[in-house]
Design a protein around this motif. Structure first.
Motif, mmCIF file in Angstrom:
data_model
loop_
_atom_site.group_PDB
_atom_site.id
_atom_site.type_symbol
_atom_site.label_atom_id
_atom_site.label_comp_id
_atom_site.label_asym_id
_atom_site.label_seq_id
_atom_site.Cartn_x
_atom_site.Cartn_y
_atom_site.Cartn_z
ATOM 1 N N LEU A 32 -25.311 -35.234 16.235
ATOM 2 C CA LEU A 32 -25.446 -34.081 16.356
ATOM 3 C C LEU A 32 -26.079 -33.214 17.489
ATOM 4 N N ARG A 33 -26.188 -34.178 18.624
ATOM 5 C CA ARG A 33 -26.787 -33.640 19.700
ATOM 6 C C ARG A 33 -28.166 -33.132 19.525
ATOM 7 N N ILE A 34 -28.950 -33.316 18.472
ATOM 8 C CA ILE A 34 -30.130 -32.681 18.361
ATOM 9 C C ILE A 34 -31.062 -33.729 18.795
ATOM 10 N N LEU A 35 -31.596 -33.449 20.020
ATOM 11 C CA LEU A 35 -32.197 -34.464 20.723
ATOM 12 C C LEU A 35 -33.604 -33.774 20.971
ATOM 13 N N ASP A 36 -33.865 -32.373 21.290
ATOM 14 C CA ASP A 36 -34.802 -31.587 21.993
ATOM 15 C C ASP A 36 -35.447 -30.923 20.680
ATOM 16 N N VAL A 37 -36.186 -31.551 19.604
ATOM 17 C CA VAL A 37 -36.939 -31.094 18.657
ATOM 18 C C VAL A 37 -38.268 -31.690 18.488
ATOM 19 N N ASP A 38 -39.371 -30.979 17.803
ATOM 20 C CA ASP A 38 -40.475 -31.483 17.554
ATOM 21 C C ASP A 38 -40.614 -32.490 16.557
ATOM 22 N N GLU A 52 -29.481 -22.803 17.746
ATOM 23 C CA GLU A 52 -28.304 -22.346 16.732
ATOM 24 C C GLU A 52 -27.058 -22.773 17.358
ATOM 25 N N GLU A 53 -26.491 -22.512 18.470
ATOM 26 C CA GLU A 53 -25.274 -22.609 18.854
ATOM 27 C C GLU A 53 -24.731 -24.203 18.977
ATOM 28 N N ALA A 54 -25.664 -24.923 19.222
ATOM 29 C CA ALA A 54 -25.444 -26.395 19.399
ATOM 30 C C ALA A 54 -24.975 -26.812 17.957
ATOM 31 N N ILE A 55 -25.903 -26.323 16.908
ATOM 32 C CA ILE A 55 -25.506 -26.721 15.618
ATOM 33 C C ILE A 55 -24.095 -26.181 15.056
ATOM 34 N N THR A 56 -23.842 -24.962 15.477
ATOM 35 C CA THR A 56 -22.741 -24.470 14.817
ATOM 36 C C THR A 56 -21.305 -25.096 15.482
ATOM 37 N N ASP A 57 -21.562 -25.589 16.720
ATOM 38 C CA ASP A 57 -20.619 -26.207 17.302
ATOM 39 C C ASP A 57 -19.784 -27.349 16.216
ATOM 40 N N PHE A 58 -20.864 -28.004 15.585
ATOM 41 C CA PHE A 58 -20.437 -28.952 14.648
ATOM 42 C C PHE A 58 -20.028 -28.452 13.184
ATOM 43 N N GLY A 63 -29.156 -25.517 6.739
ATOM 44 C CA GLY A 63 -29.192 -25.815 5.341
ATOM 45 C C GLY A 63 -28.043 -27.084 5.240
ATOM 46 N N MET A 64 -27.010 -27.078 5.820
ATOM 47 C CA MET A 64 -26.110 -28.309 5.947
ATOM 48 C C MET A 64 -26.659 -29.407 6.198
ATOM 49 N N ILE A 65 -27.269 -29.334 7.482
ATOM 50 C CA ILE A 65 -27.947 -30.196 8.165
ATOM 51 C C ILE A 65 -28.810 -31.076 7.035
#
Lengths: 343, 228
Positions: A32-38, A52-58, A63-65
């Motif tokens: 999901l390209r989620i790389l840059d989180v704490d 937010e935009e990176a997530i909506t791309d998918f 909540g769905m994640i």
């Protein structure tokens, strides 16, 4: 772990701890390209700071994640070793191409090698296909396949997800651009193998033994010779694939130790079916199924006499192999050499 | 009438899978219709006609294929019902890995092939993620191990779909797929139904024919890369 417990874990436990306990779930975030989180926060809070935009791309929202991540953990966490476990297949006969009945019932058990012989177009592939889909009187042959003596529901058949049967044929190739080592690691990883390096070693050694001509771990898959590829495929199917049934279609001229190859598969608690015209393979089997006009017309247990012939057949085979090699090396073939080699 | 939507990357074997599926369905081919959504040109209509299946082909041309799909799917269903089909199958090529021509409540099938590379399932996105059924083709020419890793990667992206392996040439595997699809629900109209996922968005100057490069020509929805 139940779905509720999983959800609670995901809501409260820091990501760094979850990824440590379940290393495979790193892929979820990569996908999901989620790389840059704490990573020190639980998922929901960690996502609070992402783009937010990176997530909506998918096609997702936060909540769905959360829900998808729980599903991911559930799918890969509990089932890391979810294998299809069977002991025997019972084939209840259907009918041949002209509608007459075939042999009423026969059984194949784990550890058994069964060869399937018959003229081209006689229906060998059809039998393999019936086994693959666990026919229930609903395929053109009318055969029924029982697992451990029991009929499966349609849903159970769908749930196999293609994991029941491993297939091997002359036409198969490696298409990945990876070294042997990276490839084996990747496959072992997807199997959540507990002892990755041990499994890889066994697989690699077995492949080298079968192949005759050695190859290294750093060889690219695509550079392996036909024999080496086939040997690696067989070793990999034996040591890594979870499928309890192996269907082999024509591995005649593979340049590997075929007799050993199939006995290794059978030893790994698998049911091995080989569709073949090769006497060496056909007689190495415990029994052979003769297909005629679409139906099973005969089942022959390999007799002691036939088993006794195997050594002579192997010599013939070796003679042919040597002749091929001589031709390759530009030598001339003499009558005496052929005769000498036979004895 | 039953409606099945089939999507997948170009040349993944959608048409072959549909033809083998129809063969395995044990229904009269006259009761099956196909709508092919394509971009510029397509020769698949010939293959359907050869099999005796009625087919309508639509070309999205300069429009986004997903936008084209959603604006025509309702009429496609009306055509199917008017023609008296029992089953209507739509086939659309996913081109940008963002496509997802699926409708909520309508059976969706994604076709991908083993030759496309083991990591491809992780890159395809909604087309794979939102599908009910994933059909994997061309398994007869790659190793068992690659098939297993491929299926594993599909599972990573879509944890709930059923996965079927179908050989588009000899039809092996199509039978079980047909069996799984036979209980698809009946539809009479798609009015007010919803897509599973938004279509790729772009309303910008390039959509309306701009071809010049440069900031001053760019208007509407634009997305800029960050170069560090």
């Amino acid at each position: 772990m139940s779905a509720d417990n999983l959800l609670e874990m995901v809501l409260t436990v820091p990501l760094s701890k979850i990824t440590q306990d379940y290393p495979f779930c790193k892929d979820f975030f990569l996908n999901l390209r989620i790389l840059d989180v704490d990573w020190e926060l639980p998922l929901e809070q960690a996502l609070g700071k992402t783009n937010e935009e990176a997530i909506t791309d998918f096609g997702l929202d936060k909540g769905m994640i959360l829900r998808d991540f729980c599903q991911f953990l559930e799918t890969f966490g509990n089932n890391s070793g979810k294998n299809v476990d069977i002991k025997s297949l019972t084939i209840t006969g259907g009918h041949d191409k002209s509608g007459s009945g075939e042999i009423a019932q026969w059984t194949a058990s784990v550890g058994e090698i069964i060869s399937i012989v018959g003229p081209t177009g006689s229906g060998k592939s059809r039998l393999l296909a019936d086994i693959e889909c666990l026919a229930d009187g609903d395929t053109p042959t009318g055969r029924k396949i029982l697992v451990d003596g029991r009929r499966l529901t349609d849903n159970e058949r769908f749930e196999m997800d293609g994991r029941l049967v491993a297939q091997l044929s002359q036409n198969m190739n490696f298409v990945m651009d990876l070294t042997v080592k990276d490839f084996l690691e990747m496959h072992a990883g997807s199997r959540f193998s507990k002892d990755v390096s041990g499994t890889i070693d066994r697989c690699f050694d077995c492949a080298n033994e079968l192949a005759g001509e050695r190859f290294s771990r750093d060889t690219k898959l695509t550079q392996l010779s036909g024999g080496q590829s086939r040997a690696l495929m067989i070793a990999d199917t034996a040591y890594m694939s979870s499928s309890p049934i192996v269907l082999i279609d024509e591995i005649e001229n593979a340049g590997i130790d075929r007799r050993r190859a199939i006995s290794i598969l059978a030893r790994k608690e698998k049911i091995v079916f080989i569709s073949t015209h090769d006497p060496l393979l056909a007689l190495s089997a415990d029994k052979r199924i003769v297909i005629k006009n679409g139906g099973v017309s005969k089942i022959i247990e390999t007799s002691t006499e036939e088993k006794g012939c195997l050594d002579s057949i192997e010599k013939l085979d070796a003679t042919l192999f040597r002749l091929r090699n001589s031709l390759r090396q530009g030598q001339e073939i003499k009558m005496e050499t052929v005769k000498d080699q036979e004895n | 009438m039953k409606l099945i939507t089939v999507a997948g990357p170009p040349s993944s074997g959608k048409t072959s899978v549909i033809l083998k599926l129809v063969e395995s369905m044990q229904v009269n081919v006259k009761e099956i219709g196909v709508v092919k959504f394509d971009c510029l040109t397509s020769f698949d209509n010939l293959r359907y006609e050869e099999a005796g299946i009625r087919v309508e082909t639509g070309f999205s041309g300069k429009l986004c294929p997903d936008h084209f799909f959603v604006s025509n799917i309702e009429s496609a269903v009306e055509w199917g019902i008017k023609s008296g089909f029992k089953i209507l199958i739509t086939e659309s090529a996913g081109l940008c890995n963002r496509c997802s021509p699926y409708i909520q409540g309508i059976l969706s099938v994604c076709v991908i092939d083993n030759l496309s590379g083991v990591n491809t399932p992780r890159k395809i996105g909604p087309m794979l993620k939102m599908a009910d059924v994933v059909v994997v083709t061309k398994g007869d020419i790659v190793s068992q191990a690659e098939r297993e890793v491929f299926a594993f990667n599909i599972r990573q992206v879509n944890t709930s779909a059923r996965i079927f392996f179908v050989n588009g040439i000899n039809g092996q595997g199509a039978f079980l797929l047909a069996k799984h699809l036979q209980d698809t629900r009946e539809v009479t109209s798609l009015r007010d139904m919803k897509l599973r996922f938004t279509t790729p968005a772009a309303v910008c100057s390039y959509c309306t024919g701009e071809i010049r490069i440069g900031e001053e020509y760019q208007m509407g929805t634009m997305k800029k890369m960050e170069f560090k």
